[in-house]
Design an enzyme around this catalytic site. Structure first.
Site, mmCIF file in Angstrom:
data_model
loop_
_atom_site.group_PDB
_atom_site.id
_atom_site.type_symbol
_atom_site.label_atom_id
_atom_site.label_comp_id
_atom_site.label_asym_id
_atom_site.label_seq_id
_atom_site.Cartn_x
_atom_site.Cartn_y
_atom_site.Cartn_z
ATOM 1 C CD GLN A 70 45.820 31.722 48.172
ATOM 2 O OE1 GLN A 70 46.665 32.555 47.933
ATOM 3 N NE2 GLN A 70 44.921 31.886 49.126
ATOM 4 C CG HIS A 71 41.222 31.844 45.481
ATOM 5 N ND1 HIS A 71 41.114 32.171 46.815
ATOM 6 C CD2 HIS A 71 42.195 32.659 44.977
ATOM 7 C CE1 HIS A 71 41.970 33.141 47.090
ATOM 8 N NE2 HIS A 71 42.646 33.441 46.006
ATOM 9 C CG ASP A 233 49.751 29.662 44.969
ATOM 10 O OD1 ASP A 233 49.041 30.452 45.632
ATOM 11 O OD2 ASP A 233 49.726 29.614 43.722
#
Ligand SMILES: Nc1ncnc2c1ncn2[C@@H]1O[C@H](COP(=O)(O)OP(=O)(O)O)[C@@H](O)[C@H]1O
Ligand SMILES: O=C(CO)[C@@H](O)[C@H](O)COP(=O)(O)O
Length: 479
Positions: A70-71, A233
């Protein structure tokens, strides 16, 4: 009918190909990613192709989905090229940008708008860092995507003109609720982007990926396979495990995460828990640490042993590691929010400072942070009837020995597997068949809780010393 799920995670790309109806694992593949906290996304695309080759190709697959770390900030220019290497979730250079955004908008207001208190992991802080540190790069940004969004776009055939059949159409970027909810400029309450925050961070408006619903289709690959929305994820793992109310997933990969599926957004005004969305239309309250499997990797390297021997050493030491306490902030930390912290080893005596105790203390410290995070979830009303332990380090004998001493609920170990990739495969089956699959998940062990209050108290005291040292500017880093 076959379906494929990718997990483009921090350290590697994993691919599973499953039967869409029974869930039977047919083939799988894997490829490594480059190390570091800033990475050229081309590296992930190469790994997707290498994992695909290792799994014998995707020619017979009806639908594909990508879940990913992520991110990460994938900033694209108008020609579809990346403006700079992606900054990953574990890159802490934007800690100051996080503080600036909190000062400008107020912590409470940001929680109300996005479900999050900004920390260096979240995309919005990376955009603010780009604006301030690399204004020329910031000015060239035409679209911002996350790792799984960018890989989905590439699978659909889009990308820089010389590398893709369909060219750089940025309006064809897509994402899903779970990954959008980790940006810091999307609201889990309205399901909309917060463009005012985006513009405040980056300095101008850009194209953002269209947010798809859980079983919506992003398009087709040039070869004709359906491509699903994909997911972050952790949301992928929740879907892969079929996690339901009462299940708390603890994942020990590069990140350590604690999360559960909730019917309504769960938010924490203090930011210890992030109010994410999940991949099924619900919500995914989550805490993440920066120091998880690699605390074991690093300590095993120092001890000169492999994972198996490390596990034996840790399991053979007494509960509490003879008084040794390892505060595991080797990469700074996110939960608690101490991005500049370093790790510390406390309680050394000639008796306690042994190889066995060092191995166990590393595991107790790493899991101690996650047990504290689980406490915070329960305090916010999360129902925890059992912990499902996954991720690379769930295989460790040391982790299995220590987990019951720290968690107050039974810990179940699902059969070793790639649950993030499995979640993506379930999503692919969902779009291919029209219904969410109910494939079974096998549990191989159930560990009954045996919480040790003294261990918890000693770790809490050691972590508090580390926090006080950081916050008072007395840590060794500042000497
Ligand atoms: N038996 C084991 N004991 C401890 N750690 C392990 C073991 N097997 C794998 N790992 C560690 O797990 C990590 C990879 O886990 P994974 O969940 O795939 O991470 P990520 O999804 O972040 O890439 C690596 O750091 C690896 O060294
Ligand atoms: O930052 C988070 C969640 O908020 C991490 O969980 C990343 O999503 C990376 O996951 P792994 O690669 O460690 O699985």
């Amino acid at each position: 009918m076959l379906v494929a799920g990718f997990d483009s995670s921090t350290q590697s790309c994993k691919l599973v190909i499953r039967d869409a109806v029974t869930g039977e694992l047919i083939r799988q593949g894997r490829a490594s990613h480059a190390p570091g906290t800033e990475v050229d996304p081309a590296n992930w695309w190469t790994a997707v192709q290498d994992a695909t080759a290792a799994a014998g190709g995707l020619h017979d697959v009806a639908a594909i989905s990508v879940a990913g770390q992520q991110h990460g900030m994938v900033a694209l220019d108008a020609d579809g090229n990346v403006v700079r290497d992606a900054l990953l979730w574990n890159d802490t250079r934007s800690a100051g940008a996080a503080r600036d955004l909190i000062a400008e908008f107020g912590q409470e207001a940001l929680v109300e708008r996005t479900g999050l208190v900004p920390v260096a992991s979240f995309t919005i802080t990376k955009l603010r860092w780009l604006r301030d540190a690399e204004p020329e790069n910031a000015a060239r940004v035409a679209a911002v995507a996350l790792p799984h969004d960018w890989l989905t776009w590439r699978l659909l055939g889009y990308g820089p003109a010389d590398e893709s059949p369909l060219g750089p159409d940025l309006t064809k970027l897509t994402t899903d609720r779970s990954d959008a909810s980790g940006t810091g400029y999307w609201s889990p309450f309205t399901g909309e982007y917060d463009r005012e925050l985006l513009v405040a961070a980056l300095g101008h408006d850009v194209i953002l990926p269209r947010v798809l619903g859980p079983s919506e289709v992003a398009g087709r690959t040039p070869a004709g396979a359906l491509v699903a929305a994909g997911a972050g994820d952790n949301a992928g793992a929740a879907l892969g495990l079929n996690a339901r109310a009462g299940d708390v997933v603890v994942s020990i990969g590069t990140s350590g995460t604690v999360f559960s599926v909730a019917e309504r957004p769960v938010v924490d005004p203090n930011g210890g828990l992030a109010g994410f969305a999940d991949a099924t239309g619900e919500y995914l309250p989550l805490s993440a640490t920066l120091n998880a499997a690699r605390v074991i990797d690093t300590t095993a390297t120092v001890l000169g042993v492999d994972h198996a021997e490390f596990g034996r050493l840790a399991a053979s030491a007494p509960v509490g590691s003879g008084g040794l306490a390892f505060v595991p902030y080797l990469d700074g930390e996110r939960t608690p929010d101490l991005p500049d912290a370093t790790a510390s080893l406390l309680g050394m005596t000639r008796g306690s400072f042994t190889r066995e105790n060092l191995a166990r203390a590393a595991v107790e410290g790493m899991l101690g942070s996650l047990a504290q995070a689980l406490d915070a979830h329960r305090a916010l009303g999360v129902d925890a009837k059992r912990v499902m332990l996954i991720g690379g380090a769930a295989l460790s004998e040391g982790v299995r020995a220590v987990a019951p001493t720290l968690f107050e609920v039974p810990v179940e170990i699902p059969a070793p597997g790639e649950y993030v990739a499995d979640g993506a495969a379930r999503q692919a089956a969902w779009v291919a068949t029209g219904s969410r699959p109910d494939w079974p998940v096998e549990t191989i062990a159930r560990l009954e809780p045996a919480p040790d209050a003294a261990l918890r108290a000693r770790f809490a005291a050691a972590a508090e010393l580390a926090r006080e040292a950081e916050e008072s500017g007395k840590s060794l880093r500042s000497v």
